[in-house]
Enzyme design. Structure first.
Site, mmCIF file in Angstrom:
data_model
loop_
_atom_site.group_PDB
_atom_site.id
_atom_site.type_symbol
_atom_site.label_atom_id
_atom_site.label_comp_id
_atom_site.label_asym_id
_atom_site.label_seq_id
_atom_site.Cartn_x
_atom_site.Cartn_y
_atom_site.Cartn_z
ATOM 1 N N LYS A 32 10.260 -7.044 -4.249
ATOM 2 C CA LYS A 32 10.504 -7.663 -2.939
ATOM 3 C C LYS A 32 10.539 -9.187 -2.972
ATOM 4 C CE LYS A 32 8.828 -4.214 0.314
ATOM 5 N NZ LYS A 32 7.885 -3.931 1.384
ATOM 6 N N ASP A 49 10.526 -4.554 7.782
ATOM 7 C CA ASP A 49 9.165 -4.012 7.911
ATOM 8 C C ASP A 49 8.484 -4.520 9.190
ATOM 9 O OD1 ASP A 49 9.028 -2.336 5.734
ATOM 10 O OD2 ASP A 49 8.212 -3.854 4.377
HETATM 11 P P1 NAP Z 1 0.252 -3.751 -1.842
HETATM 12 O O1 NAP Z 1 1.103 -4.974 -1.772
HETATM 13 O O2 NAP Z 1 -0.107 -3.179 -3.169
HETATM 14 O O3 NAP Z 1 -1.120 -4.096 -1.065
HETATM 15 C C1 NAP Z 1 -2.173 -3.160 -0.959
HETATM 16 C C2 NAP Z 1 -3.393 -3.819 -0.335
HETATM 17 O O4 NAP Z 1 -4.413 -2.819 -0.224
HETATM 18 C C3 NAP Z 1 -3.988 -4.952 -1.171
HETATM 19 O O5 NAP Z 1 -4.551 -5.922 -0.341
HETATM 20 C C4 NAP Z 1 -5.083 -4.217 -1.956
HETATM 21 O O6 NAP Z 1 -6.134 -5.041 -2.369
HETATM 22 C C5 NAP Z 1 -5.585 -3.275 -0.895
HETATM 23 N N1 NAP Z 1 -6.303 -2.155 -1.490
HETATM 24 C C6 NAP Z 1 -5.832 -1.252 -2.352
HETATM 25 N N2 NAP Z 1 -6.788 -0.348 -2.663
HETATM 26 C C7 NAP Z 1 -7.912 -0.729 -1.989
HETATM 27 C C8 NAP Z 1 -9.213 -0.223 -1.895
HETATM 28 N N3 NAP Z 1 -9.589 0.893 -2.562
HETATM 29 N N4 NAP Z 1 -10.117 -0.865 -1.110
HETATM 30 C C9 NAP Z 1 -9.762 -1.980 -0.433
HETATM 31 N N5 NAP Z 1 -8.512 -2.517 -0.458
HETATM 32 C C10 NAP Z 1 -7.594 -1.887 -1.231
HETATM 33 O O7 NAP Z 1 0.892 -2.564 -1.019
HETATM 34 P P2 NAP Z 1 1.760 -2.679 0.317
HETATM 35 O O8 NAP Z 1 3.188 -2.736 0.003
HETATM 36 O O9 NAP Z 1 1.174 -3.752 1.155
HETATM 37 O O10 NAP Z 1 1.497 -1.216 0.960
HETATM 38 C C11 NAP Z 1 0.253 -0.876 1.514
HETATM 39 C C12 NAP Z 1 0.331 0.506 2.154
HETATM 40 O O11 NAP Z 1 1.259 0.490 3.227
HETATM 41 C C13 NAP Z 1 0.802 1.607 1.210
HETATM 42 O O12 NAP Z 1 0.084 2.774 1.467
HETATM 43 C C14 NAP Z 1 2.253 1.784 1.585
HETATM 44 O O13 NAP Z 1 2.718 3.106 1.314
HETATM 45 C C15 NAP Z 1 2.201 1.534 3.067
HETATM 46 N N6 NAP Z 1 3.488 1.081 3.606
HETATM 47 C C16 NAP Z 1 4.065 1.851 4.568
HETATM 48 C C17 NAP Z 1 5.259 1.453 5.131
HETATM 49 C C18 NAP Z 1 5.892 2.290 6.196
HETATM 50 O O14 NAP Z 1 7.066 2.099 6.510
HETATM 51 N N7 NAP Z 1 5.152 3.191 6.799
HETATM 52 C C19 NAP Z 1 5.891 0.264 4.706
HETATM 53 C C20 NAP Z 1 5.266 -0.511 3.726
HETATM 54 C C21 NAP Z 1 4.061 -0.084 3.179
HETATM 55 P P3 NAP Z 1 -6.144 -5.703 -3.851
HETATM 56 O O15 NAP Z 1 -5.054 -6.729 -3.847
HETATM 57 O O16 NAP Z 1 -7.514 -6.265 -3.968
HETATM 58 O O17 NAP Z 1 -5.887 -4.596 -4.817
#
Ligand code: NAP
Length: 491
Positions: free
Chosen positions: A281, A318
């Site tokens: 991205k 998004d």
């Molecule tokens: P990302 O960039 O990898 O960010 C994930 C975030 O969650 C980071 O801040 C990470 O912290 C934190 N995290 C992960 N595991 C954790 C835990 N066990 N305890 C506390 N914090 C934790 O991912 P993203 O793209 O933002 O996506 C996040 C979620 O949103 C995913 O489940 C994705 O499928 C969902 N999503 C859904 C849509 C939709 O259209 N519905 C769109 C986009 C994303 P660290 O950096 O410390 O690891």
């Protein structure tokens, strides 16, 4: 060029089973009988009673097959197949069965070459040498380690189809485009079936999702650019919408090694647009000719559109996709919002909420990352996890609770004291967090609503028309239900 045919490959441990599987196949124009999978290969027995044209193949181990006997035995099986009128017999170029080719003046011979490490350096000269044998069809199959590896095959197919029958195939996940877009690659047919290790697409996906029969050189190509595309809901949603809208377009998963890998491939193929996900991205943001304002604010793109003028434009759906399920339902001005997580999705959500007048607070386990995300929109940073009574709308932007770890939740049930809980996770569609929030009296919103809303916006940006109502949601739910039935599901 006439439309490429569909060849379905059949393997079996015995000839009887091979024949049974052969006769079960619908929708194929050609059936490849892999006699090397059979313990005791026999061309006459394999061909008996066939109802469709066939390719007889008896691949030796040194070319990726299973035949372990002598070259004399193998040659006899293949010569029998030719003598018995098999429509095609596949002979490996390296086998040098020149006498077999000469005996039938090349008619019905597919001369094939397989490279399991990558694209061979001598591709044009090898092709010329293969063509000089007089074989009716020459076939090049090579492992695609990157998307850009498909580019030399594109040029080769375009050149070779002017000189005779040709099939070019990219093996592996990155080669999917060579198979689905056989027309563009100049191939007389494509292979499908169960040989997943070499990248065979499954017949129902090829014909159902990708509408292989209606793909031509004019078909617009879109796709999902990702680091891993093993199971994508987006391909199901967008292909269903293109079909319902009668749009001559296909949407494929593109596993890109890097942003530049995708750019090289996309330019050569003339793609019209793409969805972008982790980890490309930000890197693809930097490759665009133009980036829309919201995406610039978020610092990442999730959508690309390539204009008729060849300009690559990036956008981010998004933020608006996130807001759509809240519209007319949750008054955001002045609302106290708590975002869990500080990754890419959290950033888009923070931008969306801040621009809607909400009070935004970021809660992440990593304070430095929380500070960085908050800095994008001048939001506050709160403790991890947030304290009860400090928020009205809680948004989970972490993967906590996502399949397969569905028993996890980011916040204990007794802390769910606000009015609304929104979980971005869409698999499962109802997470433990949402269940417990509903039990605590909160209004809940699941991630599928956002997924569908942002895909609708992509569709409209690409096509200029609204996505057909309900089609994407239905396709997403169907695909998620299919995933749930497969134990090998990878998120
Ligand atoms: P990302 O960039 O990898 O960010 C994930 C975030 O969650 C980071 O801040 C990470 O912290 C934190 N995290 C992960 N595991 C954790 C835990 N066990 N305890 C506390 N914090 C934790 O991912 P993203 O793209 O933002 O996506 C996040 C979620 O949103 C995913 O489940 C994705 O499928 C969902 N999503 C859904 C849509 C939709 O259209 N519905 C769109 C986009 C994303 P660290 O950096 O410390 O690891």
């Amino acid at each position: 060029m006439s439309a490429p045919l569909l060849c379905v490959t059949v393997t079996a441990p015995t000839t009887a089973e091979l024949r049974r599987r052969r006769d079960e196949i619908d929708h194929a124009d050609l059936i490849e009988l892999r006699l090397d999978s059979v313990a005791d290969p026999n061309a006459a027995a394999a061909l008996a009673g066939r109802r469709r044209p066939v390719i007889v193949t008896c691949r030796p181990t040194w070319e990726g097959g299973h035949f372990t006997g002598s070259e004399e035995e193998r040659k006899r099986v293949l010569a029998d197949a030719l003598a018995l009128g098999a429509e095609y017999v596949d002979l490996e170029w390296r086998a040098r069965f020149d006498d077999l080719i000469a005996a039938c003046a090349g008619r019905g011979v597919i001369l094939s070459s397989h490279d399991f490490d990558g694209v061979p350096a001598d591709l044009p000269t090898r092709m010329a040498a293969m063509r000089s044998t007089g074989a009716e069809v020459v076939k090049i199959a090579a492992k695609m380690n990157t998307l850009a590896d498909c580019v030399p095959l594109l040029a080769l197919g375009a050149h070779e189809q002017r000189h005779g029958g040709v099939v070019v195939l990219g093996m592996g996940e990155s080669g999917l485009a060579t198979r689905v877009l056989a027309h563009r690659f100049g191939s007389m047919w494509t292979y499908a079936g169960r040989l997943r290790d070499i990248g065979h697409p499954d017949v129902s996906t090829l014909l159902g999702d990708y509408r292989f029969r209606s793909i031509s050189e004019a078909t617009e190509v879109y796709g999902l650019v990702a680091g891993s595309v093993t199971h994508s809901v987006s391909t199901a949603m967008h292909n269903a919408a293109f079909r319902a809208a009668h749009r001559d377009a296909v949407y494929l998963p593109f596993r890109a090694a890097s942003a530049d890998d995708f750019m090289t491939f996309g330019r050569a193929l003339g793609i019209k647009g793409a969805s972008v996900t982790i980890p490309h991205k930000v890197a693809l943001f930097d490759r665009m000719d133009e980036v829309y304002a919201v995406a610039r604010r978020i610092g990442a793109i999730n959508t690309i559109r390539v204009g008729d003028d060849g300009r690559w434009v990036g956008a981010n759906t998004d933020a608006s996709g996130f807001l759509e399920p809240l519209r007319d339902r949750v008054p955001l001005t002045g609302l106290r919002t708590a975002i869990l997580g500080a990754g890419g999705a959290a950033r888009a959500v923070a931008v969306a909420l801040a621009s809607s007048g909400a009070a935004v607070r970021i809660h992440a386990r990593d304070r430095a990352k929380a500070d960085a995300t908050a800095g994008f929109v001048s939001a506050e940073v709160g403790p991890w996890p947030p304290a009860a009574g400090t928020w009205d709308l809680l948004i989970n932007c972490t993967p906590i609770g996502m399949y397969p770890r569905v028993d996890e939740t980011p916040l204990p049930a007794d802390q769910l004291t606000g009015r609304y809980v929104y979980d971005l996770i869409y698999n499962p569609t109802v997470t433990r967090l949402l269940r417990e929030a509903a039990d605590a009296g909160c209004q809940t919103i699941g991630g599928l609503d956002m997924l569908v809303a942002q895909a609708h916006e992509q569709f409209q940006w690409w096509t200029g028309s609204k996505a057909p109502a309900g089609v994407m949601r239905e396709a997403a739910l169907k695909r998620l239900a299919e995933f749930a039935r497969h134990e090998d599901y990878v998120v």
